[in-house]
Design an enzyme around this catalytic site. Structure first.
Site, short mmCIF file in Angstrom:
data_model
loop_
_atom_site.label_atom_id
_atom_site.label_comp_id
_atom_site.label_asym_id
_atom_site.label_seq_id
_atom_site.Cartn_x
_atom_site.Cartn_y
_atom_site.Cartn_z
N GLY A 1 -38.02 44.88 14.70
CA GLY A 1 -38.70 43.98 15.63
C GLY A 1 -37.94 42.69 15.75
N PHE B 1 -36.65 33.43 16.53
CA PHE B 1 -35.28 33.16 16.07
C PHE B 1 -34.83 34.16 15.02
CE2 PHE B 1 -37.19 29.02 17.16
CZ PHE B 1 -36.41 28.75 18.26
N SER B 2 -35.50 35.29 14.98
CA SER B 2 -35.13 36.24 13.93
C SER B 2 -35.23 37.68 14.40
CB SER B 2 -36.02 36.03 12.71
OG SER B 2 -37.35 36.34 13.04
N GLU B 3 -34.50 38.52 13.71
CA GLU B 3 -34.56 39.97 13.95
C GLU B 3 -34.87 40.61 12.61
OE1 GLU B 3 -30.91 40.44 17.20
OE2 GLU B 3 -30.78 41.43 15.26
N ASP C 1 -51.64 30.62 7.43
CA ASP C 1 -51.39 31.32 8.70
C ASP C 1 -51.84 32.78 8.60
OD1 ASP C 1 -50.59 31.43 11.33
OD2 ASP C 1 -48.48 31.81 10.89
P1 AMP Z 1 -41.85 38.97 12.36
O1 AMP Z 1 -40.73 38.25 13.06
O2 AMP Z 1 -42.03 38.61 10.94
O3 AMP Z 1 -43.12 38.95 13.15
O4 AMP Z 1 -41.41 40.52 12.34
C1 AMP Z 1 -41.08 41.25 13.49
C2 AMP Z 1 -41.39 42.71 13.29
O5 AMP Z 1 -40.64 43.23 12.19
C3 AMP Z 1 -42.85 42.98 12.95
O6 AMP Z 1 -43.61 43.23 14.09
C4 AMP Z 1 -42.78 44.22 12.08
O7 AMP Z 1 -42.82 45.37 12.91
C5 AMP Z 1 -41.42 44.15 11.45
N1 AMP Z 1 -41.49 43.72 10.03
C6 AMP Z 1 -41.57 42.46 9.56
N2 AMP Z 1 -41.60 42.45 8.21
C7 AMP Z 1 -41.54 43.75 7.84
C8 AMP Z 1 -41.53 44.42 6.55
N3 AMP Z 1 -41.60 43.74 5.40
N4 AMP Z 1 -41.48 45.77 6.55
C9 AMP Z 1 -41.41 46.46 7.71
N5 AMP Z 1 -41.42 45.91 8.92
C10 AMP Z 1 -41.47 44.56 8.99
#
Ligand code: AMP
Length: 425
Positions: A203, A207-209, A326
């Site tokens: 996802g 600012f991150s992937e 949050d």
């Molecule tokens: P975030 O930027 O933290 O919202 O993460 C973006 C996407 O990455 C989320 O919608 C999840 O699908 C996936 N994601 C984030 N953290 C995890 C994790 N620890 N394990 C698996 N998928 C994750």
């Protein structure tokens, strides 16, 4: 070394196959479920969503059902008009006939000199297409059965539509993911920090992937969150971002609880990017699950709330205690292939507050710094107080959020500000 090498080779091969399959599946689903179509609007182009043939077929069937329903209603009305007189009605009619014919009879009496009225009653012959009572009941029964079966079809169709919509949401998510994966700098299975093999994009945030990765050293799957700073940012903005991320990292790293996503590692990739390595959770977050299913059965919602409160209890008992600040469905990850009845883990400590002795006073609480941050639907009223002095908060902020999440799981809507934008709130 050989084992690690072969592991890497095999995982890359597997990831390549999965990547191909994902694209083939998406391609096949484009016609069935829908796709984004570029359309011109004035001088610019817009990406608009168009539903696929499965939706058109279903709406056609729904239209057919509603036409048939209207037809049955019409037939029912026609049938009601043709309803033959039953016994009660007959006698009432007969009385009316008698009364009507009385005048005639009297007239006739005068003429015929006392003949009985019954003999002279004129019985109107039934209309040519009149139904017998038996025929009427049969026709009525057939219409009623058709109506019942249509109702059943209608309910099935509604269920099918819901299922199709869920499939469409997953398909849209996958389309976006694939698009982002194709755009990503990290899409060619590189190994970061000499141990984290990147397999696929999970996802993308602001600012991150987040990539699914494999830790070759520990031999386990991990989630690699790559923070990308904008190279056009001024140095102080970059420094501020890094300070924030480091703070989050330091809070999160120290936490050790089965209901909190583990943070394993952090490292720099280059001058403008760094990576945090998290425990991998094989499932969607609760936000997506609620979007797909609206509500959750009470016993499952209770299980989620119990697990979240168990993490909160831990956060409140460590020294110094932490306020998550949050908590929301998007920060509750489901594990075990999306089963809602499985384990959950909370994540994202980017806004967390440390209740150390300097900042926290048990009588008054602590000053709310960075007011305005957070997701407003889940924040308690004290966080919105404005004035010269910052509002006082405590760990009760998280308790409030859990209540809101529980409500949303059970009723399928937010208790405060549902359908309102963050700005409006
Ligand atoms: P975030 O930027 O933290 O919202 O993460 C973006 C996407 O990455 C989320 O919608 C999840 O699908 C996936 N994601 C984030 N953290 C995890 C994790 N620890 N394990 C698996 N998928 C994750």
């Amino acid at each position: 070394m050989k084992c690690i090498f072969f592991c890497q080779e095999l995982l890359m091969e597997k990831a390549t196959i999965e990547r191909k399959d994902a694209r083939a599946k998406c391609m096949a689903n484009r016609l069935r479920l829908g796709q984004f179509v570029t359309q011109r609007v004035g001088a610019s182009f817009q990406e608009n969503w168009t539903d696929g043939y499965a939706f058109q077929e279903l709406s056609k069937r729904q239209e057919e059902i509603s036409t048939e329903r209207e037809e049955i209603d019409k037939k029912k009305k026609q049938l009601a008009k043709k309803r033959p007189d039953d016994g009660r009605k007959k006698s009432a009619n007969a009385n009316a006939n008698n009364a009507n014919s009385l005048g005639q009879d009297q007239h006739q009496i005068g003429m015929n000199n006392g003949s009985s009225s019954e003999e002279t009653t004129f019985i109107k012959p039934p209309p040519r297409d009149a139904l017998t009572m038996q025929e009427y009941y049969e026709a009525e029964e057939i219409l009623r059965l058709r109506q019942t079966s249509l109702k059943k079809d209608d309910a099935e169709m509604a269920l099918e539509m819901e299922k199709l919509e869920r499939e469409r949401n997953l398909h849209i998510r996958e389309l976006k993911r694939i698009h982002n994966e194709d755009q990503s700098r990290y899409n060619n299975h590189i190994v970061l920090n000499e141990r984290y093999l990147l397999l696929m994009l999970l996802g993308k945030g602001g600012f991150s992937e987040v990539h699914k990765g494999f830790d070759l050293k520990e031999q386990r799957y991990v989630a690699c969150k790559i923070h990308q700073l904008n190279k056009d940012w001024k140095d102080d903005k970059k420094a501020n971002y890094i300070k924030h991320a480091l703070r989050e990292y330091n809070i999160h790293k120290a936490l050790e609880h089965s209901r909190i996503v583990n943070l394993f590692d952090v490292f720099e990739i280059d001058a403008n990017s760094f990576c945090t390595v998290l425990e991998y959770c094989d499932g969607h977050d609760l936000d997506f699950h609620l979007k797909q299913h609206k509500t959750i059965a009470e016993r499952e919602a209770r299980s989620i709330v119990m697990q979240v409160t168990s993490a909160l209890k831990y956060l409140n008992e460590i020294k110094p205690p932490i306020i998550h600040y949050d908590l929301k469905p998007g920060n509750i990850l489901l594990t075990g292939n999306n089963v809602i009845s499985g384990d959950i883990k909370i994540t994202d400590f980017g806004l967390s507050k440390i209740m150390d002795e300097d900042s926290y006073n048990p009588q008054e609480g602590m000053d709310l710094t960075s007011q305005g941050a957070g997701t407003y639907w889940y924040l308690p009223p004290e966080c919105f107080v404005v004035g010269k002095a910052p509002p006082k908060i405590s760990s009760k902020v998280d308790v409030w959020s859990v209540g809101v999440i529980f409500y949303q799981c059970l009723y399928g809507k937010k208790p405060f500000g549902h359908n309102q934008s963050q700005e409006l709130i």
